[in-house]
Motif scaffolding. Structure first.
Motif, PDB file in Angstrom:
ATOM      1  N   PRO A  25      53.980  32.754  40.287  1.00  0.00           N
ATOM      2  CA  PRO A  25      53.592  32.194  38.998  1.00  0.00           C
ATOM      3  C   PRO A  25      52.517  31.117  39.141  1.00  0.00           C
ATOM      4  O   PRO A  25      52.620  30.231  39.983  1.00  0.00           O
ATOM      5  CB  PRO A  25      54.898  31.599  38.461  1.00  0.00           C
ATOM      6  CG  PRO A  25      55.984  32.285  39.213  1.00  0.00           C
ATOM      7  CD  PRO A  25      55.413  32.580  40.566  1.00  0.00           C
ATOM      8  N   GLY A  26      51.478  31.198  38.331  1.00  0.00           N
ATOM      9  CA  GLY A  26      50.450  30.162  38.295  1.00  0.00           C
ATOM     10  C   GLY A  26      49.450  30.184  39.422  1.00  0.00           C
ATOM     11  O   GLY A  26      48.537  29.355  39.461  1.00  0.00           O
ATOM     12  N   VAL A  27      49.594  31.126  40.357  1.00  0.00           N
ATOM     13  CA  VAL A  27      48.701  31.158  41.525  1.00  0.00           C
ATOM     14  C   VAL A  27      47.253  31.387  41.101  1.00  0.00           C
ATOM     15  O   VAL A  27      46.333  30.692  41.557  1.00  0.00           O
ATOM     16  CB  VAL A  27      49.148  32.249  42.527  1.00  0.00           C
ATOM     17  CG1 VAL A  27      48.084  32.441  43.613  1.00  0.00           C
ATOM     18  CG2 VAL A  27      50.471  31.878  43.159  1.00  0.00           C
ATOM     19  N   ILE A  28      47.050  32.348  40.215  1.00  0.00           N
ATOM     20  CA  ILE A  28      45.685  32.684  39.807  1.00  0.00           C
ATOM     21  C   ILE A  28      45.036  31.523  39.080  1.00  0.00           C
ATOM     22  O   ILE A  28      43.883  31.157  39.362  1.00  0.00           O
ATOM     23  CB  ILE A  28      45.676  33.950  38.921  1.00  0.00           C
ATOM     24  CG1 ILE A  28      46.198  35.146  39.713  1.00  0.00           C
ATOM     25  CG2 ILE A  28      44.262  34.230  38.405  1.00  0.00           C
ATOM     26  CD1 ILE A  28      46.323  36.415  38.896  1.00  0.00           C
ATOM     27  N   ARG A  29      45.765  30.904  38.153  1.00  0.00           N
ATOM     28  CA  ARG A  29      45.208  29.762  37.420  1.00  0.00           C
ATOM     29  C   ARG A  29      44.876  28.601  38.358  1.00  0.00           C
ATOM     30  O   ARG A  29      43.845  27.941  38.212  1.00  0.00           O
ATOM     31  CB  ARG A  29      46.185  29.295  36.341  1.00  0.00           C
ATOM     32  CG  ARG A  29      46.275  30.228  35.153  1.00  0.00           C
ATOM     33  CD  ARG A  29      47.219  29.687  34.093  1.00  0.00           C
ATOM     34  NE  ARG A  29      47.321  30.593  32.972  1.00  0.00           N
ATOM     35  CZ  ARG A  29      46.516  30.585  31.912  1.00  0.00           C
ATOM     36  NH1 ARG A  29      45.518  29.694  31.864  1.00  0.00           N
ATOM     37  NH2 ARG A  29      46.673  31.443  30.925  1.00  0.00           N
ATOM     38  N   PHE A  78      33.818  42.413  39.882  1.00  0.00           N
ATOM     39  CA  PHE A  78      34.527  43.136  40.940  1.00  0.00           C
ATOM     40  C   PHE A  78      35.193  44.438  40.502  1.00  0.00           C
ATOM     41  O   PHE A  78      35.724  45.166  41.339  1.00  0.00           O
ATOM     42  CB  PHE A  78      35.588  42.225  41.570  1.00  0.00           C
ATOM     43  CG  PHE A  78      35.019  40.989  42.211  1.00  0.00           C
ATOM     44  CD1 PHE A  78      34.163  41.084  43.295  1.00  0.00           C
ATOM     45  CD2 PHE A  78      35.327  39.729  41.714  1.00  0.00           C
ATOM     46  CE1 PHE A  78      33.631  39.941  43.888  1.00  0.00           C
ATOM     47  CE2 PHE A  78      34.809  38.579  42.292  1.00  0.00           C
ATOM     48  CZ  PHE A  78      33.954  38.691  43.380  1.00  0.00           C
ATOM     49  N   GLY A  79      35.181  44.722  39.190  1.00  0.00           N
ATOM     50  CA  GLY A  79      35.757  45.975  38.732  1.00  0.00           C
ATOM     51  C   GLY A  79      37.271  45.988  38.681  1.00  0.00           C
ATOM     52  O   GLY A  79      37.873  47.061  38.564  1.00  0.00           O
ATOM     53  N   GLU A  80      37.896  44.828  38.774  1.00  0.00           N
ATOM     54  CA  GLU A  80      39.349  44.726  38.655  1.00  0.00           C
ATOM     55  C   GLU A  80      39.725  43.328  38.197  1.00  0.00           C
ATOM     56  O   GLU A  80      38.938  42.381  38.331  1.00  0.00           O
ATOM     57  CB  GLU A  80      40.033  45.044  39.986  1.00  0.00           C
ATOM     58  CG  GLU A  80      39.756  44.037  41.103  1.00  0.00           C
ATOM     59  CD  GLU A  80      40.437  44.415  42.414  1.00  0.00           C
ATOM     60  OE1 GLU A  80      40.724  45.613  42.605  1.00  0.00           O
ATOM     61  OE2 GLU A  80      40.674  43.519  43.244  1.00  0.00           O
ATOM     62  N   LEU A  81      40.916  43.193  37.642  1.00  0.00           N
ATOM     63  CA  LEU A  81      41.389  41.887  37.194  1.00  0.00           C
ATOM     64  C   LEU A  81      41.850  41.043  38.376  1.00  0.00           C
ATOM     65  O   LEU A  81      42.237  41.592  39.420  1.00  0.00           O
ATOM     66  CB  LEU A  81      42.545  42.055  36.207  1.00  0.00           C
ATOM     67  CG  LEU A  81      42.184  42.629  34.834  1.00  0.00           C
ATOM     68  CD1 LEU A  81      43.440  43.006  34.066  1.00  0.00           C
ATOM     69  CD2 LEU A  81      41.358  41.612  34.031  1.00  0.00           C
ATOM     70  N   PRO A  82      41.850  39.719  38.237  1.00  0.00           N
ATOM     71  CA  PRO A  82      42.366  38.867  39.313  1.00  0.00           C
ATOM     72  C   PRO A  82      43.802  39.216  39.696  1.00  0.00           C
ATOM     73  O   PRO A  82      44.164  39.171  40.875  1.00  0.00           O
ATOM     74  CB  PRO A  82      42.277  37.454  38.726  1.00  0.00           C
ATOM     75  CG  PRO A  82      41.256  37.542  37.651  1.00  0.00           C
ATOM     76  CD  PRO A  82      41.325  38.928  37.104  1.00  0.00           C
ATOM     77  N   SER A  83      44.617  39.587  38.706  1.00  0.00           N
ATOM     78  CA  SER A  83      46.007  39.942  38.992  1.00  0.00           C
ATOM     79  C   SER A  83      46.107  41.183  39.863  1.00  0.00           C
ATOM     80  O   SER A  83      47.024  41.309  40.682  1.00  0.00           O
ATOM     81  CB  SER A  83      46.772  40.163  37.682  1.00  0.00           C
ATOM     82  OG  SER A  83      46.140  41.169  36.895  1.00  0.00           O
TER      83      SER A  83
END
Length: 330
Positions: free
Chosen positions: A288-292, A314-319
């Motif tokens: 949880p919260g890693v991407i932010r 990059f053609g994909e979401l950070p998740s």
């Protein structure tokens, strides 16, 4: 990633790999310290084939996105780049690389290469002593052509065409017999062919002309700014910081970036930061919260806008990048 390799004892071998990330691709090149930043938008796909012949390293690298490549190979070597196909020109140091040129640098100098959208190139890493020994009196005067810094040469076109044809067949799926690498005579013959042909190409090659008298100066401005931006990592960097480092006005900095990289400093800084986020996401533990947290560390505070810009590049979401770590941990 798909790969296969011949068992190696550290002196010879063969390996082929498919990659889906520019950092992953850069890390596959043995004995190189380098960073690849993806500059153009879309999913990255690369292919890398490598042949080790004791002291000589040959590789064929294919990439489908424009990249900023910076790094340093093993010391005591010359590195030759032989383009096989490219969708446009590349920028090597302060010189333009065209399809019928070769680029050369000494490992002590490092390199800075900006590739076009599609780039198919063969790299040849050869010990300095082997090149000098091969040239000798047979290639009188050729030693003077060897660069002390990154340079681009225009060799004889018939000789270049013949050499590229041989290299292309060497890396063709049915052209290289990897198992023959166990034979000392085969390795010796292949090494000698590589060195002799390189020395022959260089013996009658001429320096490629500069794009304009002012172009090297603009490249130096961009190189200083880019090196500074990359050295700062996640630390926030502004266009004003780049101007101060390069000692130029904002207007001149913008002009140099447009002329050299066909972009502006603001966009380039954003791309560098997005690549930084991606590197951290590929190494992070999902949670949880890693991407932010990672995005914020790199200066992206508007999360939805950041996710959109990340996906666009990059053609994909950070998740998706983060969740891939569960399948392919780095």
């Amino acid at each position: 990633m798909e790969s296969h390799a011949l068992g190696m004892d550290g002196s010879y071998g063969f390996k082929s790999v498919l990659t889906h990330d520019s950092d992953e691709h850069a890390a596959m090149l043995a004995s190189w310290e380098q960073t690849y930043n993806q500059l153009s938008a879309g999913s990255f796909h690369g292919a890398l084939q490598q042949i080790w012949l004791n002291r000589i390293h040959l590789f064929r690298e294919r990439t489908n996105r424009s990249l900023a490549q910076d790094g340093l190979p093993s010391k005591g070597h010359f590195v030759f780049g032989v383009p096989l196909a490219m969708s446009g020109t590349a920028l090597f140091g302060n010189q333009i690389v065209v399809p019928d040129s070769i680029f050369v640098f000494r490992a002590t100098d490092g390199f800075s290469l900006r590739t076009p959208e599609f780039f198919d190139v063969i790299g040849i890493v050869v010990p300095e002593r082997d090149i000098f020994a091969a040239m000798g009196s047979r290639f009188a005067g050729a030693a003077e052509a060897l660069p002390g810094s990154p340079m681009v040469f225009m060799p004889s076109q018939p000789a270049l065409s013949e050499f590229r044809g041989w290299l292309n067949s060497l890396f063709a799926p049915d052209g290289f017999q990897a198992m023959r690498l166990v034979e000392p005579m085969f390795r010796h013959s292949l090494r000698q062919t590589v060195v002799d042909q390189l020395a022959s190409l260089l013996s009658d090659a001429v320096r490629a002309p500069l794009r304009s008298p002012s172009f090297p100066g603009r490249c130096r401005v961009v190189e200083q700014a880019v090196a500074f931006a990359l050295s700062c990592g996640a630390e926030p960097v502004s266009v004003g910081d780049l101007c101060a480092k390069a000692k130029v006005s904002r207007r001149l900095l913008n002009y140099c970036f447009q002329d050299v990289l066909n972009t502006n400093p603001v966009h380039y800084l954003k791309v560098v930061r997005l690549n930084g986020v991606r590197r951290e996401l590929r190494r992070a533990e999902p949670g949880p919260g890693v991407i932010r947290d990672i995005a914020g560390r790199w200066g992206f505070w508007h999360f939805s806008r950041f996710a959109c810009e990340y996906r666009s590049l990059f053609g994909e979401l950070p998740s998706e990048t983060l969740s891939a770590n569960r399948i392919h941990p780095t």
